[in-house]
Design a protein around this motif. Structure first.
Motif, PDB file in Angstrom:
ATOM      1  N   SER A   1       0.828  -1.196   0.000  1.00 53.85           N
ATOM      2  CA  SER A   1       0.000   0.000   0.000  1.00 53.85           C
ATOM      3  C   SER A   1       0.868   1.255   0.000  1.00 53.85           C
TER       4      SER A   1
ATOM      5  N   TYR B   1      -1.695   4.144   4.075  1.00 52.45           N
ATOM      6  CA  TYR B   1      -2.073   2.896   4.743  1.00 52.45           C
ATOM      7  C   TYR B   1      -2.216   3.145   6.246  1.00 52.45           C
TER       8      TYR B   1
ATOM      9  N   ASN C   1      -5.457   3.644   5.549  1.00 57.47           N
ATOM     10  CA  ASN C   1      -6.634   4.294   4.968  1.00 57.47           C
ATOM     11  C   ASN C   1      -6.881   3.909   3.512  1.00 57.47           C
ATOM     12  N   ASP C   2      -5.837   3.440   2.814  1.00 59.93           N
ATOM     13  CA  ASP C   2      -6.032   3.023   1.420  1.00 59.93           C
ATOM     14  C   ASP C   2      -6.142   1.505   1.284  1.00 59.93           C
ATOM     15  N   GLN C   3      -6.368   0.831   2.401  1.00 56.75           N
ATOM     16  CA  GLN C   3      -6.442  -0.628   2.389  1.00 56.75           C
ATOM     17  C   GLN C   3      -7.642  -1.133   1.586  1.00 56.75           C
ATOM     18  N   TYR C   4      -8.642  -0.276   1.407  1.00 61.38           N
ATOM     19  CA  TYR C   4      -9.825  -0.664   0.635  1.00 61.38           C
ATOM     20  C   TYR C   4      -9.472  -1.022  -0.806  1.00 61.38           C
TER      21      TYR C   4
ATOM     22  N   THR D   1      -8.232  -4.589  -0.767  1.00 60.89           N
ATOM     23  CA  THR D   1      -9.373  -5.425  -0.404  1.00 60.89           C
ATOM     24  C   THR D   1     -10.278  -5.643  -1.610  1.00 60.89           C
ATOM     25  N   ALA D   2     -10.586  -4.561  -2.332  1.00 61.43           N
ATOM     26  CA  ALA D   2     -11.451  -4.673  -3.510  1.00 61.43           C
ATOM     27  C   ALA D   2     -10.831  -5.554  -4.575  1.00 61.43           C
TER      28      ALA D   2
ATOM     29  N   GLU E   1     -10.662  -9.403  -3.668  1.00 62.74           N
ATOM     30  CA  GLU E   1     -11.945 -10.074  -3.850  1.00 62.74           C
ATOM     31  C   GLU E   1     -12.172 -10.482  -5.302  1.00 62.74           C
TER      32      GLU E   1
ATOM     33  N   THR F   1      -1.556  -9.811   1.141  1.00 57.61           N
ATOM     34  CA  THR F   1      -1.872  -8.426   1.446  1.00 57.61           C
ATOM     35  C   THR F   1      -0.724  -7.765   2.200  1.00 57.61           C
TER      36      THR F   1
ATOM     37  N   THR G   1     -11.127   5.834  -5.759  1.00 52.46           N
ATOM     38  CA  THR G   1     -12.417   5.402  -5.214  1.00 52.46           C
ATOM     39  C   THR G   1     -13.322   5.079  -6.399  1.00 52.46           C
TER      40      THR G   1
ATOM     41  N   TRP H   1     -14.092  -1.396 -10.087  1.00 54.33           N
ATOM     42  CA  TRP H   1     -13.131  -2.376  -9.558  1.00 54.33           C
ATOM     43  C   TRP H   1     -13.098  -3.625 -10.438  1.00 54.33           C
TER      44      TRP H   1
END
Length: 202
Positions: free
Chosen positions: A17, A21, A23-26, A29-30, A33, A41, A171, A177
Motif C-alpha cells: 500500500s 495505509y 486508509n487506502d487498504q480498501y 481489499t477490492a 476479492e 496483502t 475510489t 473495480w
C-alpha cells in the motif's frame, strides 16, 4: 476474462500500500476479492515479516521488499504497488540483475510528482531502467500525474501506461473495480510461466 482467470490460478499477487495505509487498504481489499490465485496483502506481510514495525519511508520499504522476496517463492509472482508502494517496487526491480525474478509489476496511481513539489528525479529516473514487465494504471485526474502530465515522463520499453477514471485515491464503484481487476488479469496472463504449480488461494 475467463481464460485469463484460469491461467492465473498459479499466480501470486503481492500488495504494498501507499503512505496513506491503512486508509487506502480498501484498494487491495477490492482487488483481492476479484483476483484469482494467491493474494498476499500488505497487512499480512507486515504481520509476518515486520510485526510492529510498519515500513513507511522509501529505504525501509526497499529493505522490507528485499526481505520478503528472499523468503517466498517468486515464480509467477506479480507485485502490486499503490502510490509509494509502486515507487518502492519499481525502484527495487530497476536494479534486478535478473529481471525474471518476478513475473510483473502493477502500479496503481504512480506518484510521478508530488503536487506541492517541483520535479523530483528520484521518483522517476529509475523507470527508464525497468526490464520487468510493468503496467501503470493511472487515474486520469490523479494530481500526482494525470492524463496530460503522466505521459511526459520517459518509461522503459517494458512499461505500459494506461488510464482509468478517477483520482489518486482510486475510489471506484463496483463495476470500476471489476474493470480494474480485468485489466490486471489480462496483463498478468500474458506474463505467466506455464507449467508451474497452482497456488492455493488466500
Amino acid at each position: 476474462m475467463r481464460e485469463a482467470t484460469s491461467k492465473l490460478a498459479a499466480a501470486t499477487f503481492l500488495f504494498m500500500s501507499g503512505d496513506r495505509y491503512p486508509n487506502d487498504q480498501y484498494i487491495e481489499t477490492a482487488l483481492c476479492e476479484r483476483l484469482p490465485g494467491k493474494r498476499l496483502t500488505f497487512a499480512s506481510l507486515i504481520e509476518r515479516f515486520a510485526p510492529g514495525n510498519q515500513p513507511f519511508d522509501l529505504a525501509s520499504r526497499l529493505d522490507f521488499l528485499r526481505h520478503v522476496l528472499s523468503a517466498i517463492p517468486t515464480q509467477n509472482l506479480f507485485l502490486v504497488g499503490r502510490s509509494s508502494g509502486a515507487r518502492a517496487m519499481t525502484r527495487l526491480a530497476a536494479d534486478f540483475t535478473d529481471p525474471s525474478l518476478v513475473a510483473g509489476i502493477v502500479c496503481l496511481g504512480y506518484p510521478f510528482r508530488h503536487p506541492e513539489m517541483d520535479h523530483e528525479p528520484d521518483r522517476v529516473d529509475h523507470l527508464t531502467r525497468l526490464r520487468v514487465p510493468t503496467l501503470i494504471l493511472q487515474g486520469d485526474a490523479d494530481n500526482y500525474g494525470n492524463r496530460s502530465t503522466a505521459p511526459t515522463y520517459p518509461l522503459s520499453e517494458s512499461t505500459r501506461l494506461e488510464f482509468v477514471p478517477g483520482t489518486h485515491v482510486l475510489t471506484l464503484p463496483p463495476e470500476g473495480w471489476d474493470a480494474l481487476a480485468d485489466r490486471i488479469c489480462r496483463f498478468a496472463s500474458t506474463h505467466m510461466t506455464p507449467g508451474l504449480p497452482v497456488q492455493r488461494a488466500g
